[in-house]
Design a protein around this motif. Structure first.
Motif, PDB file in Angstrom:
ATOM      1  N   PRO A 165       0.808  -1.241   0.000  1.00 32.12           N
ATOM      2  CA  PRO A 165       0.000   0.000   0.000  1.00 32.12           C
ATOM      3  C   PRO A 165       0.834   1.281   0.000  1.00 32.12           C
ATOM      4  O   PRO A 165       0.326   2.344  -0.391  1.00 32.12           O
ATOM      5  N   LEU A 166       2.099   1.200   0.436  1.00 34.37           N
ATOM      6  CA  LEU A 166       2.949   2.392   0.442  1.00 34.37           C
ATOM      7  C   LEU A 166       3.649   2.623  -0.898  1.00 34.37           C
ATOM      8  O   LEU A 166       4.334   3.633  -1.068  1.00 34.37           O
ATOM      9  N   PHE A 167       3.485   1.691  -1.817  1.00 39.16           N
ATOM     10  CA  PHE A 167       4.071   1.872  -3.151  1.00 39.16           C
ATOM     11  C   PHE A 167       3.158   2.814  -3.926  1.00 39.16           C
ATOM     12  O   PHE A 167       1.992   2.521  -4.180  1.00 39.16           O
ATOM     13  N   ILE A 168       3.679   3.978  -4.278  1.00 40.07           N
ATOM     14  CA  ILE A 168       2.835   5.036  -4.831  1.00 40.07           C
ATOM     15  C   ILE A 168       2.584   4.857  -6.331  1.00 40.07           C
ATOM     16  O   ILE A 168       3.336   4.163  -7.029  1.00 40.07           O
ATOM     17  N   GLN A 169       1.548   5.509  -6.809  1.00 40.65           N
ATOM     18  CA  GLN A 169       1.191   5.441  -8.224  1.00 40.65           C
ATOM     19  C   GLN A 169       2.279   6.074  -9.084  1.00 40.65           C
ATOM     20  O   GLN A 169       2.833   7.123  -8.751  1.00 40.65           O
ATOM     21  N   ASN A 170       2.612   5.422 -10.192  1.00 41.06           N
ATOM     22  CA  ASN A 170       3.651   5.896 -11.127  1.00 41.06           C
ATOM     23  C   ASN A 170       5.010   6.052 -10.447  1.00 41.06           C
ATOM     24  O   ASN A 170       5.817   6.904 -10.847  1.00 41.06           O
ATOM     25  N   GLN A 171       5.273   5.252  -9.413  1.00 40.12           N
ATOM     26  CA  GLN A 171       6.513   5.433  -8.649  1.00 40.12           C
ATOM     27  C   GLN A 171       7.767   5.226  -9.491  1.00 40.12           C
ATOM     28  O   GLN A 171       8.705   6.032  -9.420  1.00 40.12           O
ATOM     29  N   VAL A 172       7.804   4.142 -10.275  1.00 39.70           N
ATOM     30  CA  VAL A 172       9.002   3.857 -11.066  1.00 39.70           C
ATOM     31  C   VAL A 172       9.292   5.010 -12.025  1.00 39.70           C
ATOM     32  O   VAL A 172      10.439   5.454 -12.156  1.00 39.70           O
ATOM     33  N   LYS A 173       8.255   5.515 -12.669  1.00 36.11           N
ATOM     34  CA  LYS A 173       8.413   6.655 -13.583  1.00 36.11           C
ATOM     35  C   LYS A 173       8.954   7.872 -12.840  1.00 36.11           C
ATOM     36  O   LYS A 173       9.861   8.567 -13.336  1.00 36.11           O
ATOM     37  N   ASN A 174       8.430   8.136 -11.650  1.00 39.00           N
ATOM     38  CA  ASN A 174       8.882   9.285 -10.856  1.00 39.00           C
ATOM     39  C   ASN A 174      10.309   9.105 -10.368  1.00 39.00           C
ATOM     40  O   ASN A 174      11.088  10.070 -10.327  1.00 39.00           O
ATOM     41  N   GLU A 175      10.669   7.882  -9.974  1.00 34.06           N
ATOM     42  CA  GLU A 175      12.038   7.606  -9.539  1.00 34.06           C
ATOM     43  C   GLU A 175      13.025   7.864 -10.675  1.00 34.06           C
ATOM     44  O   GLU A 175      14.059   8.513 -10.481  1.00 34.06           O
ATOM     45  N   HIS A 213      13.115  10.177   0.325  1.00 43.79           N
ATOM     46  CA  HIS A 213      12.326   9.299   1.180  1.00 43.79           C
ATOM     47  C   HIS A 213      10.825   9.326   0.868  1.00 43.79           C
ATOM     48  O   HIS A 213      10.035   8.735   1.597  1.00 43.79           O
ATOM     49  N   ILE A 214      10.477   9.996  -0.213  1.00 41.83           N
ATOM     50  CA  ILE A 214       9.092   9.902  -0.686  1.00 41.83           C
ATOM     51  C   ILE A 214       8.780   8.451  -1.054  1.00 41.83           C
ATOM     52  O   ILE A 214       7.669   7.969  -0.867  1.00 41.83           O
ATOM     53  N   PHE A 215       9.811   7.758  -1.544  1.00 41.62           N
ATOM     54  CA  PHE A 215       9.634   6.389  -2.006  1.00 41.62           C
ATOM     55  C   PHE A 215       9.873   5.429  -0.836  1.00 41.62           C
ATOM     56  O   PHE A 215      10.998   5.007  -0.564  1.00 41.62           O
TER      57      PHE A 215
END
Length: 216
Positions: A66-76, A153-155
């Motif tokens: 649940p802590l894995f955010i939407q579009n996380q890989v793209k944002n990283e 640490h957003i991720f």
């Protein structure tokens, strides 16, 4: 870095990129060349090893957390790529000082001896790890954290692409020990280059998600 610059000049820049009237020793040309090498090399290591780690090491089940955010890989990837781009500017200045002989990097192993080479590797790892520990702690100070280190640490459940996803100033400060060492202690140029690649790959590997998941 002068080994890399000489190699790329000989095989790519001189025959295919620059005008023959622009000598290899020209200051502007050297700085531009170092900037291109730094950006392309940094992005290649980050995206190349990050991709390998993501597909062959990273546990993709973590992406269901649940802590894995939407579009996380793209944002990283976006933040990491932009960080490398902006970090390249001050980094090139340090590389330029190195190729001009202002560091304690040397060519011939016999200059210090083989035993000194092995000791320098241990010293490099100890020195850089110790410095980065304190820099990292400094970044977590309440008056600084929200302005710089919080971006990283957003991720909460990081993928390997979070490894370089820093505010550029944060990333540069944490990279400084790797450069400073060569201005304080003798280090063979090929050892330095190898260690520089190693620490970038290591940084990717420690952001594979597993450790962070257990720690949260």
């Amino acid at each position: 870095m002068d080994y890399v610059l000489t190699f790329v000049d000989y095989y790519i820049f001189t025959p295919y990129v620059y005008s023959g009237s622009w000598p290899e020793g020209n200051v502007a040309r050297q700085i531009l060349s170092l900037w291109i090498i730094t950006i392309l090399g940094g992005e290649l290591i980050y995206l190349g090893f990050g991709t390998l780690n993501f597909y062959f090491v990273f546990d993709h089940d973590l992406m269901k957390h649940p802590l894995f955010i939407q579009n996380q890989v793209k944002n990283e990837i976006h933040l990491g790529s932009m960080s490398i781009f902006w970090m390249s500017f001050p980094t090139v200045g340090l590389f330029y000082l190195e190729i001009k002989g202002h560091s304690k990097l040397y060519d011939n192993i016999e200059t210090q001896g083989l035993s000194a080479v092995f000791l320098s590797i241990v010293g490099f790892l100890f020195f850089t790890d110790m410095c980065i520990y304190w820099i990292h702690r400094f970044m977590h100070h309440k008056s600084i954290y929200k302005h710089l280190h919080k971006q990283h640490h957003i991720f909460k459940i990081p993928t390997p692409f979070a490894s370089h996803a820093f505010h550029p100033l944060d990333g540069f400060l944490q990279s400084l020990p790797y450069h400073i060492y060569s201005f304080i202690f003798p280090l063979h140029k090929m050892v330095y280059l190898s260690l520089f690649v190693f620490v970038n790959v290591w940084t990717i590997s420690i952001h594979d998600g597993t450790t962070a998941f257990q720690g949260n």
